[in-house]
Design a protein around this motif. Structure first.
Motif, PDB file in Angstrom:
ATOM      1  N   UNK A 128      72.816  56.249  -8.726  1.00  0.00           N
ATOM      2  CA  UNK A 128      73.509  56.753  -7.536  1.00  0.00           C
ATOM      3  C   UNK A 128      74.590  55.783  -7.061  1.00  0.00           C
ATOM      4  N   UNK A 129      74.308  54.497  -7.215  1.00  0.00           N
ATOM      5  CA  UNK A 129      75.311  53.507  -6.805  1.00  0.00           C
ATOM      6  C   UNK A 129      76.481  53.532  -7.789  1.00  0.00           C
ATOM      7  N   UNK A 131      78.834  56.328  -7.234  1.00  0.00           N
ATOM      8  CA  UNK A 131      79.377  56.287  -5.862  1.00  0.00           C
ATOM      9  C   UNK A 131      78.815  57.344  -4.925  1.00  0.00           C
ATOM     10  N   UNK A 132      77.632  57.869  -5.254  1.00  0.00           N
ATOM     11  CA  UNK A 132      76.998  58.792  -4.316  1.00  0.00           C
ATOM     12  C   UNK A 132      76.567  58.027  -3.071  1.00  0.00           C
ATOM     13  N   UNK A 133      76.052  56.806  -3.301  1.00  0.00           N
ATOM     14  CA  UNK A 133      75.708  55.935  -2.169  1.00  0.00           C
ATOM     15  C   UNK A 133      76.350  54.571  -2.380  1.00  0.00           C
ATOM     16  N   UNK A 134      76.322  53.775  -1.337  1.00  0.00           N
ATOM     17  CA  UNK A 134      76.822  52.411  -1.446  1.00  0.00           C
ATOM     18  C   UNK A 134      78.315  52.303  -1.194  1.00  0.00           C
ATOM     19  N   UNK A 159      75.814  61.717   4.045  1.00  0.00           N
ATOM     20  CA  UNK A 159      74.478  61.563   3.470  1.00  0.00           C
ATOM     21  C   UNK A 159      73.463  61.957   4.549  1.00  0.00           C
ATOM     22  N   UNK A 216      77.270  65.094   0.779  1.00  0.00           N
ATOM     23  CA  UNK A 216      77.397  64.608  -0.596  1.00  0.00           C
ATOM     24  C   UNK A 216      75.994  64.408  -1.187  1.00  0.00           C
ATOM     25  N   UNK A 249      67.453  50.080  -3.327  1.00  0.00           N
ATOM     26  CA  UNK A 249      68.854  50.185  -2.921  1.00  0.00           C
ATOM     27  C   UNK A 249      69.370  48.803  -2.550  1.00  0.00           C
ATOM     28  N   UNK A 292      72.363  46.500  -4.509  1.00  0.00           N
ATOM     29  CA  UNK A 292      73.668  46.361  -3.869  1.00  0.00           C
ATOM     30  C   UNK A 292      73.961  44.924  -3.481  1.00  0.00           C
TER      31      UNK A 292
END
Lengths: 290, 339
Positions: A283-284, A287-290, B221, B277, B334, B338
C-alpha cells in the motif's frame, strides 16, 4: 388541561434482524420468518405521548394503526405501556397502499374521531424508511407539522413547544394545536410494559379476534368495555375509494430485485505478521497510504 | 412547462451541496428528456444566488425572497411551491433527502396528490408497459431505492401523477459543473401574493446550528467500524489507526445504533455516501445498507472474523481475523515501513 392525543403506529417486520434463517435458499427474504414488531420510532412517539399524560392529567392516548388483523398486537403493546385505547383500521381495500394512500386512509379515520389536540407519529418505519406518512397526514387534515421532534417541552395555552433534532443542530419551535409531530429515534426510549396494565388489558381484543375465541371471552367486553379494541373497515370511514389502496397510490413498484453481491476476486490474508507487513509495504509502494 | 425541477436548499446563504448534486443529475435528465432544467430557491437575502446555479445548467431559476421564508418552516415553503407547481406543471421534481427535503417533500406531494419516492440511490429514464390497463408510457422516471431494510432494490414509477417526485441523500449523486458560462433567466416569485396568515403559525423560537465536525465525505482514507468491532473501547483502536494514516473514522448503522460512534459518522443508505481512495472496513458484515454507501471506494480492505462475510465479495483484500488483533498490527507495520 388534558389533551386528546392520537399516536399513529405501525406494525413492521423486524428488518434489523435479517438473520441467516430469514433468507430463503434462492437468496430472497423470507418475510414470514421475520418477527412483527412495534415500529421503533413509533415507540419513541408513544413515550412522548405518555409524558404528556404524566404532566397533564386528564390526557387520553389513543393508538391508531392500519394493517392486517394481527396488527392489533401493537395496540395491546401500547395499552400495556399506558395508552388508553386503540383503533385498528383494517380492510382489503387498503392493500397495496403507498404512503399517500395510507395517509389518506389514516386522515379519513382521524376525521371520524372526536376532537383531536395532537397527533404523534414516529419519524419513519423501518420497513420503508420514507418518513412521509406523518407530513402527508398533516397536509390531508390541513394541520401544521413539526418533524424530527426529540422532546415535547410543553403543551399549554393551545400551543405546543418542541425541540427538533436536525442534521447539524437543534431547533425549538412553537406550533398551535391541533397539529402533527413526528418523533426521532434520538428521543427517549419508551418505558417498558406496566405489570398492572398488562393484567388489565391482556384480554383486549378486536371484534374479529373475539369471534375466533372461546365463548367465555366473547361477552367479556360487556362489563369491561375497555377491553374492546375498535376495529374499523372501509365502511366505517368516509372515503373516496379511488384514493385508497393500489388505485389511490401514485407510485407503483415496477421491479423488485433481490440484492446479490457481485463477486470480485479478493486477496485473502491472515493476521500473520508477514502478511500484514507485506500488505503495508504494498500500500505504501503504490501510494495508497503514506 | 413539463420541465425538470430541483427544489434547492439554502445553507448559510449558499446552495447546499446536495442541491447542486441534484442539479447535475437534473441537467442530465433534462437533456435526455429534451426539456429545460429549472431550479427553485426560497429564503431571504438571496441576492446573487442565481450565479451559484447557472454553471450547473439551470435554464430558469425561480427565486422567492422573503423574510417569512427564513428560517425554514414547512407551511410557507409548501404554499409557494404548490402554487408554482400548479402553474408550471413540472414532470419531475427532485429534492435532497435532508431534514429539509424529508419535511417538505411529503407535504408538497400530499397537497398535489403526486407520488414521492424517498432516498433514491439512482434515477433513470425509461418506458413502462401496464399490461392490465393496456397502456404504455414513455420517458418515466425510474426511482431506484433499496427497501425492506436494504434486502431488496425496488424500481418505483409514477405513471399517471405529476410531478414525479424523488428525494436523494447528500453524496449519492456527483456534483459537476455543466458549463461555467451557462446563462439562464430568473423568475422572481411574488411571495406576498401567495402567503396566507395560516401559513405562518409555526414559529422558530431558537436555533443552534453547528458546523459539522466530522468530514468523512471529503476524506481520502476512511477507517470504518461495524457492530463486529464489539465495543466503544475497540473503536478507539480505529481512531488510532485513522490518526496514523491521516484518515477519518466512519461507522455502519449497526455500530451507530449500538452507541459505538456518533451519527454523523454513519456511512450507507441512511448515512453519507463516500468514495475514498482507501476504505478499511473493520467488523462490518457488508449488508447492502452499508455497502451502498461505500462500494465505489477505489480500494477496500475488509477485516472480519467470518471468512464468508458478504463484505469480502466487494473487498480487494479480505483479512480473516479479529479487529482487536489486526488493527494494532496495521498500525505497527505501517510505522515500521514508513520510518
Amino acid at each position: 388541561m388534558g389533551l386528546n392525543v392520537i399516536v399513529l403506529a405501525k406494525q413492521v417486520p423486524d428488518t434489523r434482524n435479517v438473520g441467516k434463517d430469514a433468507m430463503k435458499a434462492d437468496g430472497t427474504v423470507n418475510r414470514a420468518a421475520l418477527p412483527a414488531i412495534f415500529n421503533p420510532e413509533d415507540l419513541n412517539a408513544l413515550e412522548q405521548a405518555l409524558r404528556l399524560k404524566d404532566k397533564y392529567p386528564g390526557t387520553t392516548i389513543t393508538i391508531l394503526t392500519m394493517g392486517p388483523g394481527r396488527a392489533a398486537d401493537i395496540i395491546r403493546e401500547g395499552l400495556y405501556r399506558g395508552a388508553d385505547n386503540g383503533y385498528l383500521l383494517t380492510d382489503r381495500a387498503f392493500a397495496g397502499s403507498d404512503t399517500l394512500a395510507t395517509s389518506y386512509a389514516l386522515s379519513c379515520a382521524l376525521k371520524k374521531m372526536s376532537k383531536i389536540d395532537l397527533i404523534i407519529a414516529g419519524r419513519q418505519a423501518i420497513d420503508g424508511d420514507t418518513a412521509q406518512v406523518g407530513p402527508q397526514v398533516a397536509e390531508k387534515l390541513g394541520l401544521p407539522q413539526v418533524t424530527y421532534a426529540e422532546e415535547v417541552i410543553s403543551a399549554e395555552g393551545g400551543s405546543i413547544t418542541i425541540k427538533r433534532r436536525l442534521e447539524r443542530g437543534v431547533e425549538t419551535v412553537e406550533m398551535p394545536l391541533p397539529g402533527v409531530i413526528t418523533v426521532n429515534a434520538s428521543a427517549p426510549e419508551c418505558r417498558p410494559r406496566n405489570a398492572k396494565l398488562l393484567m388489565k388489558f391482556k384480554h383486549a381484543r378486536t371484534i374479529t379476534e373475539r369471534q375466533g375465541e372461546a365463548e367465555d371471552y366473547i361477552d367479556l367486553t360487556a362489563d369491561r368495555p375497555y377491553l374492546n379494541i375498535e376495529e374499523w373497515s372501509v365502511n366505517d370511514i368516509e372515503s373516496d375509494m379511488n384514493w385508497l389502496g393500489l388505485s389511490g397510490s401514485p407510485t407503483k413498484v415496477k421491479k423488485i430485485e433481490n440484492v446479490v453481491f457481485q463477486a470480485k476476486e479478493a486477496k485473502h490474508l491472515t493476521p500473520a505478521d508477514e502478511e500484514i507487513d507485506e500488505l503495508m509495504k504494498e500500500l505504501i509502494a503504490n501510494h495508497t497510504i503514506g | 412547462m413539463n420541465n425538470v425541477f430541483v427544489i434547492c436548499e439554502v445553507d448559510e446563504g449558499k446552495i447546499a451541496d446536495v442541491s447542486l448534486e441534484l442539479m447535475t443529475k437534473g441537467r442530465s435528465l433534462a437533456n435526455q428528456l429534451k426539456c429545460k432544467l429549472e431550479a427553485l430557491v426560497l429564503g431571504h437575502n438571496l441576492k446573487g444566488i442565481e450565479k451559484e446555479l447557472y454553471p450547473y445548467g439551470a435554464d430558469v431559476i425561480h427565486i422567492g425572497d422573503d423574510e417569512r421564508l427564513d428560517p425554514y418552516t414547512t407551511l410557507p415553503h409548501t404554499s409557494v411551491i404548490v402554487d408554482l407547481f400548479k402553474k408550471e406543471e413540472p414532470q419531475i421534481a427532485l429534492l435532497g433527502a435532508s431534514t429539509f427535503g424529508r419535511d417538505l417533500g411529503p407535504r408538497v406531494s400530499s397537497a398535489l396528490q403526486s407520488g414521492l419516492t424517498a432516498d433514491c440511490t439512482s434515477l433513470e429514464i425509461g418506458p413502462h408497459e401496464d399490461k392490465k390497463a393496456g397502456k404504455t408510457y414513455e420517458n418515466l422516471l425510474y426511482q431506484i431505492r433499496p427497501a425492506f431494510g436494504g434486502n431488496i432494490v425496488a424500481t418505483i414509477i409514477n405513471p399517471d401523477c405529476r410531478p414525479q417526485m424523488a428525494t436523494v441523500r447528500e453524496g449519492v449523486m456527483k456534483k459537476e459543473i455543466f458549463d461555467a458560462t451557462y446563462k439562464g433567466k430568473v423568475n422572481k416569485i411574488d411571495v406576498d401574493a401567495i402567503l396566507k396568515p395560516e401559513d405562518l403559525v409555526v414559529k422558530v423560537i431558537e436555533r443552534h446550528m453547528e458546523k459539522s465536525k466530522v468530514n468523512i465525505k471529503n476524506s481520502s482514507i476512511i477507517v470504518s467500524g461495524g457492530y463486529g468491532v464489539g465495543s466503544k473501547e475497540n473503536f478507539d483502536l480505529l481512531f488510532e489507526l485513522a490518526e496514523v494514516l491521516g484518515a477519518e473514522v466512519g461507522a455502519s448503522r449497526a455500530a451507530v445504533d449500538a452507541g459505538f460512534a456518533e451519527h454523523e459518522r454513519q456511512i450507507g443508505q441512511t448515512g453519507v455516501t463516500v468514495r475514498p481512495k482507501l476504505y478499511i472496513a473493520c467488523g462490518i458484515s457488508g449488508q447492502i445498507q452499508h455497502t451502498a454507501g461505500m462500494e465505489e471506494s477505489s480500494m477496500i480492505i475488509a477485516i472480519n472474523n467470518d471468512p464468508n462475510a458478504p463484505i469480502n465479495k466487494i473487498a480487494d483484500y479480505a483479512i480473516t481475523g479479529d479487529v482487536g488483533e489486526v488493527v494494532p498490527k496495521l498500525i505497527k507495520f505501517y510505522k515500521q515501513n514508513t520510518k
